[in-house]
Design an enzyme around this catalytic site. Structure first.
Site, PDB file in Angstrom:
ATOM      1  N   LYS A 104      21.648  28.401  42.149  1.00  0.00           N
ATOM      2  CA  LYS A 104      22.871  28.538  42.936  1.00  0.00           C
ATOM      3  C   LYS A 104      23.991  27.768  42.241  1.00  0.00           C
ATOM      4  CE  LYS A 104      24.885  27.789  47.515  1.00  0.00           C
ATOM      5  NZ  LYS A 104      24.637  27.338  48.905  1.00  0.00           N
ATOM      6  N   GLY A 130      22.730  37.078  45.007  1.00  0.00           N
ATOM      7  CA  GLY A 130      23.418  36.715  46.240  1.00  0.00           C
ATOM      8  C   GLY A 130      24.742  36.058  45.964  1.00  0.00           C
ATOM      9  N   VAL A 169      24.235  33.040  43.709  1.00  0.00           N
ATOM     10  CA  VAL A 169      22.830  32.752  43.455  1.00  0.00           C
ATOM     11  C   VAL A 169      22.299  33.754  42.439  1.00  0.00           C
ATOM     12  CG1 VAL A 169      20.529  32.491  44.465  1.00  0.00           C
ATOM     13  CG2 VAL A 169      22.557  31.867  45.796  1.00  0.00           C
ATOM     14  N   ASP A 229      23.936  25.610  59.910  1.00  0.00           N
ATOM     15  CA  ASP A 229      24.407  26.947  59.561  1.00  0.00           C
ATOM     16  C   ASP A 229      23.264  27.961  59.651  1.00  0.00           C
ATOM     17  OD1 ASP A 229      26.398  28.764  58.923  1.00  0.00           O
ATOM     18  OD2 ASP A 229      26.186  28.504  56.753  1.00  0.00           O
ATOM     19  N   GLY A 233      28.152  34.048  48.224  1.00  0.00           N
ATOM     20  CA  GLY A 233      28.797  33.624  49.459  1.00  0.00           C
ATOM     21  C   GLY A 233      30.089  32.913  49.148  1.00  0.00           C
ATOM     22  N   GLY A 234      30.665  32.299  50.185  1.00  0.00           N
ATOM     23  CA  GLY A 234      31.938  31.631  50.003  1.00  0.00           C
ATOM     24  C   GLY A 234      31.865  30.422  49.099  1.00  0.00           C
ATOM     25  N   MET A 235      30.711  29.772  49.065  1.00  0.00           N
ATOM     26  CA  MET A 235      30.580  28.536  48.292  1.00  0.00           C
ATOM     27  C   MET A 235      30.050  28.756  46.885  1.00  0.00           C
ATOM     28  SD  MET A 235      31.523  25.865  50.106  1.00  0.00           S
ATOM     29  CE  MET A 235      30.614  24.473  49.437  1.00  0.00           C
TER      30      MET A 235
END
Length: 328
Positions: free
Chosen positions: A46, A24, A31, A148, A26-28
């Site tokens: 993560k 995975g 994973v 979120d 994402g923006g941050m």
């Protein structure tokens, strides 16, 4: 990015967690599925993205958010919330070590369904919603707001388990905010009206995001999405909801969760009762037995207990005062 992933595969993090496969991004952060070399089990790691363009203050804020994500999730002990095992440092970047849940996200399931011209059924959406509301009830009881809630943060386990994950911008009772004045943190499609207007979020804000997620599951799109983020935010704040067409037994609940005013939304307890009732009614309908309809509620106003449109039941529990009573 694929080259970076191949370089990192097999690398040992904190002398213990060996990266196996990127699962995975994402923006941050990214994973990984990893192997705990000490305990011999699979875990999810993560790792925070660190851009060379970040100044010292922004870097410190990202580090603090990662630590808080782990702390917030660790306060919640519930099967519908991903478990956090550890927080470690990896070459100056904090990493969260979590349980590994073989799964796809609800967002992936919605994309797959809409890509084939179908939608999630009300029954399956109710089942997923029950897992989500159980997670939110546990989080709120622990003094944690998720902030979120969205399809991409809901894991659908291969064993049928529903897991809420990514508490990266959660707020726990007794902590200070990490957001700047005027800054909106979260995914715009799932921000409750009060958050768009700059008010302090509460548990009802997470429930609005739950409603937006359920709406997207049965309709294939978020309830207020427009061409730009600004237009979407405006629509969330002022536009009436376009009634869902495919929600079946969930229609009244979704409309109530997406009420503009937090006080007009059902409580988490009532939401859980309604989801159980909707799933049970869908099961009964599938078996061809006579059904006891939940009924619908008038948008914004109740038609009175016992009327054909608002039968007695969890919707009319006096303690919850939902749906709103009609003006005298």
């Amino acid at each position: 990015m694929a080259e970076a992933a191949s370089v990192d595969e097999g690398r040992l993090v904190a002398g213990r967690y060996r990266l196996v496969e990127r699962i995975g991004q994402g923006g941050m952060g990214t994973v990984w599925r990893a192997r705990d070399e000490v305990l011999g089990r699979q875990v999810a790691v993560k790792r925070l993205h660190v851009s060379p363009q970040l100044d010292a203050d922004e870097l410190a804020t990202r580090h603090e958010r990662t630590t808080r994500e782990a702390q917030a999730a660790a306060r919640i002990n519930h099967p519908n919330v991903v478990s956090v095992h550890d927080v470690v440092d990896d070459e100056g970047s904090p990493c969260i070590v979590m349980e590994y849940v073989p799964s796809a996200t609800l967002g992936d399931a919605i994309k797959e369904a809409t890509g084939s011209g179908t939608y999630l059924t009300p029954r399956e959406t109710a089942r997923v919603g029950r897992g989500m509301i159980a997670a939110l009830r546990a989080a709120h009881s622990a003094g944690v707001l998720h902030r979120d809630v969205k399809p991409g943060n809901v894991l659908l386990g291969e064993d049928g388990r529903v897991v809420l994950t990514d508490f990266g911008i959660a707020v726990a009772t007794g902590t200070t905010t990490l957001t700047k004045t005027g800054e909106l943190v979260g995914s715009i499609d799932y921000l409750a009206p009060e958050r768009v207007k700059g008010s302090t979020p509460g548990p009802a804000s997470d429930l609005w995001a739950l409603g937006a997620t359920l709406y997207q599951a049965v309709e294939g799109k978020p309830p207020f999405r427009k061409n730009t983020a600004v237009e979407t935010a405006y629509s969330i704040a002022v536009d009436p909801l376009e009634a869902p067409r495919n929600a079946g037994q969930l229609t009244a609940l979704i409309e109530a969760l997406l009420a503009k005013e937090p006080g007009d939304r059902p409580t988490a307890e009532v939401v859980e009762q309604a989801l159980r009732a909707a799933e049970a009614e869908a099961d009964t309908a599938l078996m061809g037995w006579p059904t006891l309809a939940l009924g619908t509620v008038g948008r914004g106003r109740s038609t009175g207990a016992g009327s054909p449109r608002c039968p007695p039941g969890p919707w009319r529990t006096p303690a919850h005062r939902w749906p709103p009573r009609a003006a005298p």
